[in-house]
Design an enzyme around this catalytic site. Sequence first.
Site, PDB file in Angstrom:
ATOM      1  N   ALA A  74       0.822  -1.206   0.000  1.00 19.22           N
ATOM      2  CA  ALA A  74       0.000   0.000   0.000  1.00 19.22           C
ATOM      3  C   ALA A  74       0.857   1.258   0.000  1.00 19.22           C
ATOM      4  O   ALA A  74       0.558   2.236  -0.697  1.00 19.22           O
ATOM      5  CB  ALA A  74      -0.921  -0.003   1.215  1.00 19.22           C
ATOM      6  N   GLU A  75       1.938   1.237   0.778  1.00 12.80           N
ATOM      7  CA  GLU A  75       2.813   2.403   0.877  1.00 12.80           C
ATOM      8  C   GLU A  75       3.751   2.525  -0.320  1.00 12.80           C
ATOM      9  O   GLU A  75       4.440   3.530  -0.468  1.00 12.80           O
ATOM     10  CB  GLU A  75       3.627   2.319   2.171  1.00 12.80           C
ATOM     11  CG  GLU A  75       2.803   2.503   3.436  1.00 12.80           C
ATOM     12  CD  GLU A  75       2.216   3.899   3.557  1.00 12.80           C
ATOM     13  OE1 GLU A  75       2.986   4.878   3.447  1.00 12.80           O
ATOM     14  OE2 GLU A  75       0.992   4.019   3.740  1.00 12.80           O
ATOM     15  N   GLY A  76       3.789   1.503  -1.156  1.00 11.99           N
ATOM     16  CA  GLY A  76       4.606   1.549  -2.353  1.00 11.99           C
ATOM     17  C   GLY A  76       6.079   1.275  -2.127  1.00 11.99           C
ATOM     18  O   GLY A  76       6.881   1.379  -3.062  1.00 11.99           O
ATOM     19  N   SER A 193      -1.977   5.794   2.943  1.00 11.57           N
ATOM     20  CA  SER A 193      -2.339   5.092   1.704  1.00 11.57           C
ATOM     21  C   SER A 193      -3.589   4.235   1.863  1.00 11.57           C
ATOM     22  O   SER A 193      -4.113   3.716   0.869  1.00 11.57           O
ATOM     23  CB  SER A 193      -1.175   4.201   1.259  1.00 11.57           C
ATOM     24  OG  SER A 193      -0.896   3.225   2.260  1.00 11.57           O
TER      25      SER A 193
END
Length: 221
Positions: A74-76, A193
């Site tokens: 999600a945070e990449g 996120s």
Amino acid sequence: MTRIAVAAAAALAFVGAAIVTRRAADVQAQDDGATALDYINPLGAIERQVEQFQTEAAMHDNNTAAFLSMLRSAEGTDRRADPYRVCYGYAHTIEDMSDHPAVTGEWRGAKLPDAICSGAGLGPGCVSTAAGAYQLIRPTWLECKRKLGLTDFSPASQDAAAVYLIRRRGALEDVQAGRLSDAIAKVAKEWASLPGAGYGQPERRLAGLSDAFARAGGVMA
């Protein structure tokens, strides 16, 4: 000697004793890696040990591990070879893992767009110090570090910090039971996120997060 003089002498003696106690605690702490406050307030050390035990126990749970993987997605940060060395916006790769890069001075953070600053309740020109696999900002990291007695910014320490934050938000039981949507709703304010975070940053869809959770071996209720 007057009563005032006696009281003053007693006060000075008390302060002097406190200084000696603190100095002795500082010396002892240096010898065994604890903090001086552990000797002045032993309950603090006990509380930290409880936090450490509960966090370490949770990290052995399959769903917890899958949830952490989902957060990295999600945070990449999982888009990089080493997600644990990522800084906000991929602006910097952490070299010194002895502590958070905003603590060591390796990285001072990245300026955020004014819209995101506003969404976070901050003024124009605010700076994000989000770093590591879970994009922990400096104040949040320092809290985790203190509560868990973390000694570095290693992957294990970052994982422990993320689990602590999940527990602090009351979502760990939901994670372990596979109640994914409930868990995400509870920790959304911790990670921008996630859906419902409301910080003005792009938020992932629940369907995509569910897929990431399942791919990492998570089992939903």
